[in-house]
Design an enzyme around this catalytic site. Structure first.
Site, PDB file in Angstrom:
ATOM      1  N   LYS A  22       0.569  -1.162  -0.073  1.00  0.00           N
ATOM      2  CA  LYS A  22      -0.383  -0.206   0.224  1.00  0.00           C
ATOM      3  C   LYS A  22       1.115   0.948  -0.042  1.00  0.00           C
ATOM      4  O   LYS A  22       0.891   2.754  -0.595  1.00  0.00           O
ATOM      5  CB  LYS A  22      -0.946   0.018   1.200  1.00  0.00           C
ATOM      6  CG  LYS A  22      -1.541   0.991   1.353  1.00  0.00           C
ATOM      7  CD  LYS A  22      -2.376   0.910   2.817  1.00  0.00           C
ATOM      8  CE  LYS A  22      -1.365   1.191   4.238  1.00  0.00           C
ATOM      9  NZ  LYS A  22      -1.156   2.999   4.367  1.00  0.00           N
ATOM     10  N   ASN A  23       1.406   1.021   0.414  1.00  0.00           N
ATOM     11  CA  ASN A  23       2.696   2.610   0.922  1.00  0.00           C
ATOM     12  C   ASN A  23       3.700   2.263  -0.067  1.00  0.00           C
ATOM     13  O   ASN A  23       3.890   3.990  -0.306  1.00  0.00           O
ATOM     14  CB  ASN A  23       3.643   2.743   2.107  1.00  0.00           C
ATOM     15  CG  ASN A  23       2.818   2.472   3.184  1.00  0.00           C
ATOM     16  OD1 ASN A  23       1.856   3.028   3.595  1.00  0.00           O
ATOM     17  ND2 ASN A  23       2.578   2.292   5.034  1.00  0.00           N
ATOM     18  N   ARG A  96      -3.973  10.367   5.637  1.00  0.00           N
ATOM     19  CA  ARG A  96      -2.854  11.015   5.647  1.00  0.00           C
ATOM     20  C   ARG A  96      -1.938  11.479   4.565  1.00  0.00           C
ATOM     21  O   ARG A  96      -1.720  12.365   4.009  1.00  0.00           O
ATOM     22  CB  ARG A  96      -2.055  11.403   7.216  1.00  0.00           C
ATOM     23  CG  ARG A  96      -2.353  11.718   8.683  1.00  0.00           C
ATOM     24  CD  ARG A  96      -0.827  11.599   8.832  1.00  0.00           C
ATOM     25  NE  ARG A  96      -0.332  12.754   9.132  1.00  0.00           N
ATOM     26  CZ  ARG A  96       0.704  12.621   8.741  1.00  0.00           C
ATOM     27  NH1 ARG A  96       1.231  12.116   7.820  1.00  0.00           N
ATOM     28  NH2 ARG A  96       2.029  13.739   8.260  1.00  0.00           N
ATOM     29  N   CYS A 120      -3.663  12.924  13.885  1.00  0.00           N
ATOM     30  CA  CYS A 120      -4.194  11.353  14.105  1.00  0.00           C
ATOM     31  C   CYS A 120      -3.810  10.283  15.042  1.00  0.00           C
ATOM     32  O   CYS A 120      -3.742  10.921  16.023  1.00  0.00           O
ATOM     33  CB  CYS A 120      -3.743  10.631  13.170  1.00  0.00           C
ATOM     34  SG  CYS A 120      -2.509  10.132  12.607  1.00  0.00           S
ATOM     35  N   ARG A 125       1.342  14.018  13.949  1.00  0.00           N
ATOM     36  CA  ARG A 125       2.403  14.118  12.637  1.00  0.00           C
ATOM     37  C   ARG A 125       2.286  14.926  11.797  1.00  0.00           C
ATOM     38  O   ARG A 125       1.484  15.188  10.735  1.00  0.00           O
ATOM     39  CB  ARG A 125       1.395  12.631  11.671  1.00  0.00           C
ATOM     40  CG  ARG A 125       1.242  11.823  13.117  1.00  0.00           C
ATOM     41  CD  ARG A 125       1.209  10.046  11.762  1.00  0.00           C
ATOM     42  NE  ARG A 125       1.111   9.672  11.097  1.00  0.00           N
ATOM     43  CZ  ARG A 125       1.085   8.644  10.578  1.00  0.00           C
ATOM     44  NH1 ARG A 125       0.481   8.312  10.728  1.00  0.00           N
ATOM     45  NH2 ARG A 125       1.607   8.308   9.070  1.00  0.00           N
ATOM     46  N   PRO A 126       3.043  16.024  11.784  1.00  0.00           N
ATOM     47  CA  PRO A 126       3.369  17.550  11.024  1.00  0.00           C
ATOM     48  C   PRO A 126       3.661  17.003   9.604  1.00  0.00           C
ATOM     49  O   PRO A 126       4.052  15.960   9.507  1.00  0.00           O
ATOM     50  CB  PRO A 126       3.767  18.227  11.764  1.00  0.00           C
ATOM     51  CG  PRO A 126       5.228  17.305  12.529  1.00  0.00           C
ATOM     52  CD  PRO A 126       4.443  16.242  13.262  1.00  0.00           C
ATOM     53  N   LEU A 129       7.639  19.583   7.020  1.00  0.00           N
ATOM     54  CA  LEU A 129       9.262  18.860   6.329  1.00  0.00           C
ATOM     55  C   LEU A 129       8.463  19.504   4.916  1.00  0.00           C
ATOM     56  O   LEU A 129       9.586  19.613   4.245  1.00  0.00           O
ATOM     57  CB  LEU A 129       9.750  18.162   6.383  1.00  0.00           C
ATOM     58  CG  LEU A 129      10.107  17.748   7.957  1.00  0.00           C
ATOM     59  CD1 LEU A 129      10.938  16.623   8.954  1.00  0.00           C
ATOM     60  CD2 LEU A 129      12.146  18.687   8.249  1.00  0.00           C
ATOM     61  N   ASP A 315       5.568   0.133  11.877  1.00  0.00           N
ATOM     62  CA  ASP A 315       4.426  -0.332  11.108  1.00  0.00           C
ATOM     63  C   ASP A 315       4.177  -1.856  11.896  1.00  0.00           C
ATOM     64  O   ASP A 315       3.540  -2.464  11.379  1.00  0.00           O
ATOM     65  CB  ASP A 315       3.842  -0.592   9.942  1.00  0.00           C
ATOM     66  CG  ASP A 315       3.821   1.229   9.399  1.00  0.00           C
ATOM     67  OD1 ASP A 315       3.750   1.909  10.477  1.00  0.00           O
ATOM     68  OD2 ASP A 315       3.741   1.078   8.506  1.00  0.00           O
ATOM     69  N   ILE A 337       9.357   6.230  16.898  1.00  0.00           N
ATOM     70  CA  ILE A 337       8.472   6.803  15.269  1.00  0.00           C
ATOM     71  C   ILE A 337       7.367   7.844  15.815  1.00  0.00           C
ATOM     72  O   ILE A 337       7.803   9.239  15.618  1.00  0.00           O
ATOM     73  CB  ILE A 337       8.696   6.434  14.238  1.00  0.00           C
ATOM     74  CG1 ILE A 337       9.642   5.076  14.192  1.00  0.00           C
ATOM     75  CG2 ILE A 337       8.329   6.708  12.732  1.00  0.00           C
ATOM     76  CD1 ILE A 337      11.209   5.880  13.997  1.00  0.00           C
ATOM     77  N   ARG A 407      -8.509  -0.551   5.233  1.00  0.00           N
ATOM     78  CA  ARG A 407      -7.111   0.255   4.894  1.00  0.00           C
ATOM     79  C   ARG A 407      -6.128  -0.103   4.595  1.00  0.00           C
ATOM     80  O   ARG A 407      -5.749   0.701   2.650  1.00  0.00           O
ATOM     81  CB  ARG A 407      -6.907   1.873   6.090  1.00  0.00           C
ATOM     82  CG  ARG A 407      -8.248   2.656   6.175  1.00  0.00           C
ATOM     83  CD  ARG A 407      -7.782   3.844   7.279  1.00  0.00           C
ATOM     84  NE  ARG A 407      -6.807   4.381   6.373  1.00  0.00           N
ATOM     85  CZ  ARG A 407      -5.192   5.006   7.212  1.00  0.00           C
ATOM     86  NH1 ARG A 407      -5.507   5.115   8.568  1.00  0.00           N
ATOM     87  NH2 ARG A 407      -4.672   5.341   6.312  1.00  0.00           N
TER      88      ARG A 407
HETATM   89  C1  UD1 Z   1       5.232   6.697   6.425  1.00  0.00           C
HETATM   90  C2  UD1 Z   1       3.997   5.698   5.995  1.00  0.00           C
HETATM   91  C3  UD1 Z   1       3.612   5.209   7.301  1.00  0.00           C
HETATM   92  C4  UD1 Z   1       4.809   4.721   8.538  1.00  0.00           C
HETATM   93  C5  UD1 Z   1       5.376   5.808   8.473  1.00  0.00           C
HETATM   94  C6  UD1 Z   1       7.096   5.812   9.854  1.00  0.00           C
HETATM   95  C7  UD1 Z   1       2.927   6.056   4.002  1.00  0.00           C
HETATM   96  C8  UD1 Z   1       1.875   6.358   3.482  1.00  0.00           C
HETATM   97  N1  UD1 Z   1       3.249   5.748   5.352  1.00  0.00           N
HETATM   98  O1  UD1 Z   1       3.945   7.740   7.214  1.00  0.00           O
HETATM   99  O2  UD1 Z   1       2.704   3.792   7.146  1.00  0.00           O
HETATM  100  O3  UD1 Z   1       3.929   4.733  10.304  1.00  0.00           O
HETATM  101  O4  UD1 Z   1       5.894   6.124   7.503  1.00  0.00           O
HETATM  102  O5  UD1 Z   1       7.407   4.435   8.838  1.00  0.00           O
HETATM  103  O6  UD1 Z   1       4.426   5.454   3.678  1.00  0.00           O
HETATM  104  N2  UD1 Z   1       7.703  14.279  11.160  1.00  0.00           N
HETATM  105  C9  UD1 Z   1       7.961  15.486  11.238  1.00  0.00           C
HETATM  106  N3  UD1 Z   1       7.401  16.178  10.194  1.00  0.00           N
HETATM  107  C10 UD1 Z   1       7.711  16.453   8.959  1.00  0.00           C
HETATM  108  C11 UD1 Z   1       6.900  15.263   8.011  1.00  0.00           C
HETATM  109  C12 UD1 Z   1       7.580  14.005  10.080  1.00  0.00           C
HETATM  110  O7  UD1 Z   1       7.876  15.848  12.508  1.00  0.00           O
HETATM  111  O8  UD1 Z   1       7.161  16.930   8.160  1.00  0.00           O
HETATM  112  C13 UD1 Z   1       7.491  13.616  11.923  1.00  0.00           C
HETATM  113  C14 UD1 Z   1       6.265  12.209  12.591  1.00  0.00           C
HETATM  114  O9  UD1 Z   1       5.781  12.928  13.031  1.00  0.00           O
HETATM  115  C15 UD1 Z   1       6.980  11.024  12.568  1.00  0.00           C
HETATM  116  C16 UD1 Z   1       8.082  10.891  12.056  1.00  0.00           C
HETATM  117  O10 UD1 Z   1       8.188  12.971  11.057  1.00  0.00           O
HETATM  118  O11 UD1 Z   1       7.924  11.161  14.074  1.00  0.00           O
HETATM  119  C17 UD1 Z   1       8.290   9.880  10.528  1.00  0.00           C
HETATM  120  O12 UD1 Z   1       6.936  10.524  10.263  1.00  0.00           O
HETATM  121  P1  UD1 Z   1       7.039   9.815   8.826  1.00  0.00           P
HETATM  122  O13 UD1 Z   1       8.196   8.764   7.795  1.00  0.00           O
HETATM  123  O14 UD1 Z   1       6.475  11.518   7.833  1.00  0.00           O
HETATM  124  O15 UD1 Z   1       5.831   9.092   8.019  1.00  0.00           O
HETATM  125  P2  UD1 Z   1       4.968   9.564   6.684  1.00  0.00           P
HETATM  126  O16 UD1 Z   1       5.008   9.413   5.845  1.00  0.00           O
HETATM  127  O17 UD1 Z   1       3.590   9.845   7.220  1.00  0.00           O
END
Ligand code: UD1
Length: 428
Positions: A22-23, A96, A120, A125-126, A129, A315, A337, A407
């Site tokens: 899915k991802n 998201r 969520c 989950r901001p 970046l 995950d 994470i 999902r």
């Molecule tokens: C993706 C995966 C999700 C997995 C996660 C971590 C998809 C669709 N989803 O989610 O299944 O659990 O990676 O392996 O691929 N963060 C910030 N600022 C940002 C973005 C992220 O601070 O702009 C933080 C998040 O809050 C979190 C960490 O970075 O603590 C990792 O998040 P991220 O890798 O971005 O997760 P997703 O890409 O949303």
């Protein structure tokens, strides 16, 4: 709302086939926004997040069609024009990953309006970046009534350092930079296989991306991308969930069409815990293999810390916690994470597990007898851990809110029932 009624205590045995990731499929679908030509994807999993993203792409004015294939769906997408550059709150709040349309829309059409995802269940989950990176590429970002408005008249290559590793952040910027003028270097980039799969697709579309799969990705921008055909990699999280299902029920499962390389950290851990694993290559061309998992005599308790790839995936943390309830001794599970990803612990406790949660740490004391109970799923991976608990428990478990599992897991109850589970989907 659907529920699962699981009759536990039945060892699983047989063969189960892993679906596409899915991802990996989600960013691949949004990558099609970068070209007006047709992109064809194979092995797309039949899960709700993919339907949600297709609805979003349709809203944007993109044509897509789906055909069933022997393994997963074939989805054809053609983004000839953009009718409406908006990703509305109603869709973004369901998923998201809708944020993945932001980079491609700005890069190709110079504009996007995407709802901020907000909080969520598993934490804040901001997306700061994603936005900072796009600004560095030359986009103007404004906030308006809960939406991000991004505009650009041509993006320019840049250097961007991720101060937190972000999977979708890396994917968004990689897609945007593919059509920027000049070279972009992403540092401290996510190394997940899904990022690499997206880079493979983008390169087939004519992008020039090097280093995906490492923490430094170099993207030489091109003026246009063209159509391509691509097969999505296997879902490593679904595969890992099945391996634990075999071990936790005292059964034996052959998990087919997975990529063991992507599962290295999970396999190492399961091996240490005492799960017997055998690997057999089944298709050299697409690097898939069959992994057979069998419960050993006794499961050992081992501590676990989640990490970015190639570490143990967050995950798979919930599923591992369920396994640890069936291992002898105490284990400390540390989630690095996400800040609030132990919601399954209280549901497992309702089934008899002994788990103490303190901030980002959970201590599991095993082995405890699990007994069937009425429990509730809170998020996608937590719901997988509850299904595993239901399979291992004595008696009947009823899991509410299984829409979370739909999902991201393709027909999980059908796949598990084919190998001896007894799971009924009850609609109300
Ligand atoms: C993706 C995966 C999700 C997995 C996660 C971590 C998809 C669709 N989803 O989610 O299944 O659990 O990676 O392996 O691929 N963060 C910030 N600022 C940002 C973005 C992220 O601070 O702009 C933080 C998040 O809050 C979190 C960490 O970075 O603590 C990792 O998040 P991220 O890798 O971005 O997760 P997703 O890409 O949303």
């Amino acid at each position: 709302m659907d529920k699962f009624k699981i009759t536990g205590g039945r060892p699983l045995s047989g063969r189960v086939i892993v679906s596409g990731a899915k991802n990996a499929a989600l960013p691949a679908l949004t990558a099609a926004l970068l070209t007006q030509e047709r992109v064809v994807l194979h092995n797309v999993p039949r899960v709700r997040d993919i339907s949600t993203l297709r609805s979003l792409l349709e809203d944007l004015g993109v044509d897509s069609s789906v055909t069933h294939e022997a393994h997963g769906n074939r989805i054809e997408i053609e983004a000839r024009q953009l009718l409406n550059p908006v990703a509305p709150y109603e869709l973004v709040k369901q998923m998201r990953a809708s944020i993945l349309v932001l980079g491609p829309l700005v890069a190709r059409f110079g504009q996007a309006r995407v709802s901020l995802p907000g909080g969520c269940a598993i934490g804040v989950r901001p997306v700061n970046l994603h936005l900072k990176g796009l600004e560095k590429l030359g986009a103007t970002i404004n906030f308006d009534h809960g939406y991000v408005d991004a505009k650009a008249s041509g993006l320019r290559g840049t250097e961007f350092y991720f101060d937190t590793v972000s999977v979708t952040g890396t994917e968004n910027l990689m897609m945007a930079a593919a059509l920027a003028e000049g070279v972009t270097v992403l540092e401290n980039a996510a190394r997940e296989p899904e990022v690499q799969d997206l880079a493979d697709l983008l390169n087939k579309m004519g992008a020039q991306i090097d280093g995906a799969g490492t923490d430094k990705i170099c993207i030489r921008g091109v003026s246009r991308l063209h159509g391509a055909e691509h097969t999505i990699i296997p879902d490593r999280i679904e595969a890992g969930t099945f391996l634990i299902a075999a071990a936790i029920t005292g059964g034996e499962l052959a998990v087919e069409r997975c990529n063991p390389q992507h599962l290295a950290a999970v396999l190492a851990k399961l091996d240490e815990v005492g799960v017997q694993l055998v690997r057999k290559a089944d298709n050299a061309a697409n690097r898939t293999a069959t992994l057979t998992a069998k419960a050993g005599n006794k499961l050992r308790s081992l501590n676990l810390t989640t990490q970015e790839y190639p570490g143990f995936p967050t995950d798979m943390q919930a599923q591992y916690m369920t396994l640890m309830t069936q291992a002898e001794g105490s284990s400390v599970i540390t989630e690095t994470i996400f800040e609030n990803r132990f919601m399954h612990a209280q549901e497992l406790a309702r089934m008899g597990a002994e788990i103490n949660v303190n901030g980002r740490r959970a201590v599991v004391r095993g082995k405890t007898l699990l007994s069937g109970a009425k429990i509730q799923a809170s998020d996608l991976r937590a719901s997988a851990s509850l299904v595993l608990a239901g399979l291992a428990a004595e008696g009947e478990t009823i899991i509410d809110r299984v829409y979370h599992i739909d999902r991201g897991y393709e027909r999980i109850e059908e796949k598990l029932n084919q190998v001896g589970a007894k799971i009924a989907r009850v609609s109300e």
